[in-house]
Enzyme design. Structure first.
Site: not given
Length: 410
Positions: A26, A46, A177, A200, A222, A253-255, A337, A366
Site C-alpha cells: 500500500v 520496521p 512505428p 509524414d 516523402k 514516424g518513429g522518433d 531505410m 512493422g
C-alpha cells in the site's frame, strides 16, 4: 457519518509533514504521489519493500525503522495507516482523531477520516473519483470511471476545450512505428488539440481519421523516388501556420530525431522565433524488431546494438557510415531505410570480415496489420529480398539475435 458522502478537496502538502505507517505494498503505491506533491514524508515501519527502501535511500522520504509509537502523528497534516497490525492501526487512527489529522486507513475505510480517491492526470488536470455511497463502495468501478475519463482526455475522444488563450506554436510529435496505439499519450493529446497537422507517410495514418473536420491536414509524404514535399516547403508551412496563431502538429514516424530531420525543423522554427515542443516517439529501430520477436540485445548474445541509415550505399561518397568498423562489431546492427541497398551493404560487411552466415531479419510494415518478417543471411539477403518482394518501409536486423526468436515445437 456513514450516511453522508465524502467532501472532495485537494490537499496542498508541499513542505508539510505526512506520516505513513507501514512499508508494504500500500505504501509502495501511495508514496510516489505524496513525494510528487512535495510532502515531507516520514515512513514508520520496521520493514519495507525494496521499492520503498529505494525511496528512503535516495532521500525522497525519511524512514524510521521501527513500529508505530504514540506521538508519531504529532504535527502531521495527513496520515496513511497501512500496517499489518490491526491494533496498531486502531491506536494510530485514534491518535489522528485526537490531533485532528486527516487519516486514511487501508484496513478499515469506515474507521478513517479520509478516503484516497482513484486519481489520474491529464495536461495539468487531476481527475479524482470517489464513491459517494459509503455503504456501496466499489473501488473497481471508481477506478474504471477514472480510467475512462483520463483516457478520453488523453486521446481526444473526450473533448474539454480550453477557455484560456492557447499559445500558438508547433509540436514536433514522434508518432511511433506505425501502430496508432504506440504514439505517446502526450503526442496523441496534442494531435487531438491541433488546428493543423503536417503528416509524414510513415506516421500513424489511422490517427488522422480521428481528427475533427475543422483540422487541416497537410500531406508531407516523402515517397521514395516519387513525389515529395521538399524540406524547405515543410519548414515554411510550419512557420506560416504557426504565425497565423494556429496550433500546429508536425506528425512524424518513429522518433523525430532518429533519421527524421527533426532538428532541421526545430532550427528553422527557432530562427523564425516560433516556439516548438518536441515530443519523442518510439523508434522503429527497436520497436519493430521487438514486435517481430527479435530483441536487439540478449543476455549472452549481444551486449550492444548500433543503428545506421542505409539510404546511401557503402560505396557512395555521401555515406557517413564507417562500414568496415561495423563489420568488426559483435553486437546487433540495425539498418533503417536500407532495403534497396542491402545487397551492397551485405557485400561490404562480408568483405570486411563479417561471416556470410550471419543471420539477417527483415521486418516490413512493422507493428501494423501488414507486418511480415523475412529471414536470411548476409550471403543470401539480396536474393531473398528480390524473391520475397520485400519493400520499404522495412527494418533490417543483422546479428545472432535474429536466431533467438522462440519457434513453435513441431
Amino acid at each position: 457519518m456513514a450516511e453522508h458522502p465524502p467532501y472532495p478537496v485537494g490537499l496542498r502538502l508541499s513542505g508539510r509533514r505526512v506520516v505513513v505507517l507501514g512499508g508494504g505494498q500500500v505504501a509502495q503505491r501511495r508514496l510516489p504521489a505524496l513525494i510528487a506533491a512535495g510532502a515531507d514524508v516520514h515512513l514508520v515501519s520496521p520493514e519495507a519493500t525494496p521499492s520503498v527502501e529505494a525511496m528512503a535511500d535516495s532521500g525522497e522520504i525519511t524512514w524510521l525503522k521501527r513500529p508505530y509509537r504514540p506521538g508519531d502523528l504529532e504535527e502531521a497534516w495527513y496520515a496513511l495507516i497501512a500496517t499489518d497490525d490491526p491494533e496498531a492501526n486502531s491506536r494510530a487512527s485514534a491518535e489522528a482523531e485526537t490531533h485532528r489529522v486527516w487519516c486514511v486507513r487501508s484496513d478499515d475505510a469506515d474507521a478513517a477520516t479520509a478516503w484516497t480517491p482513484a486519481a489520474g492526470h491529464s495536461e495539468g488536470v487531476t481527475i479524482a473519483v470517489l464513491t459517494t455511497d459509503a455503504k456501496g463502495r466499489d473501488p473497481r468501478h471508481t477506478a474504471a470511471v477514472r480510467d475512462a475519463v483520463v483516457e478520453g482526455l488523453r486521446d481526444g475522444t473526450l473533448v474539454a476545450p480550453h477557455h484560456r488563450t492557447r499559445t500558438p506554436g508547433v509540436a514536433l510529435v514522434g508518432g511511433g512505428p506505425g501502430d496508432p496505439d504506440l504514439i505517446t499519450v502526450r503526442g496523441r493529446r496534442l494531435l487531438a488539440e491541433a488546428d493543423v497537422v503536417i503528416a509524414d507517410r510513415l506516421g500513424p495514418r489511422d490517427l488522422l481519421a480521428e481528427l475533427p473536420p475543422h483540422v487541416e491536414v497537410i500531406d508531407a509524404a516523402k515517397i521514395p523516388y516519387g513525389r515529395f514535399m521538399a524540406q524547405e516547403a515543410i519548414n515554411n508551412a510550419l512557420i506560416e501556420h504557426a504565425r497565423q496563431g494556429k496550433s500546429v502538429v508536425r506528425l512524424k514516424g518513429g522518433d523525430p530525431f532518429v533519421f527524421g530531420r527533426g532538428m532541421e525543423e526545430v532550427q528553422a522554427l527557432a530562427e523564425a522565433g516560433i516556439p516548438c515542443t518536441v515530443v519523442p516517439g518510439i523508434s522503429s529501430s527497436i520497436s519493430v524488431p521487438g514486435a517481430a520477436g527479435i530483441p536487439v540485445t540478449h543476455r549472452g548474445v549481444a551486449h550492444e546494438f548500433t543503428v545506421v541509415s542505409g539510404h546511401v550505399a557503402p560505396d557512395d561518397e555521401r555515406s557517413l557510415v564507417d562500414w568496415p568498423s561495423l563489420a568488426k562489431l559483435t553486437g546487433t546492427l540495425v539498418v533503417l531505410m536500407g532495403v534497396d541497398k542491402i545487397g551492397k551493404i551485405a557485400e561490404t560487411l562480408i568483405a570486411h570480415g563479417k561471416a556470410p552466415g550471419t543471420p539477417v531479419g527483415l521486418v516490413q510494415e512493422g507493428t501494423t496489420a501488414a507486418q511480415r518478417r523475412v529471414d536470411a543471411t548476409l550471403a543470401t539477403v539480396a536474393e531473398t529480398v528480390r524473391a520475397e518482394g520485400v519493400k520499404p518501409p522495412a527494418v533490417i536486423v543483422i546479428g545472432e539475435v535474429v536466431r533467438t526468436t522462440p519457434r513453435p515445437s513441431e
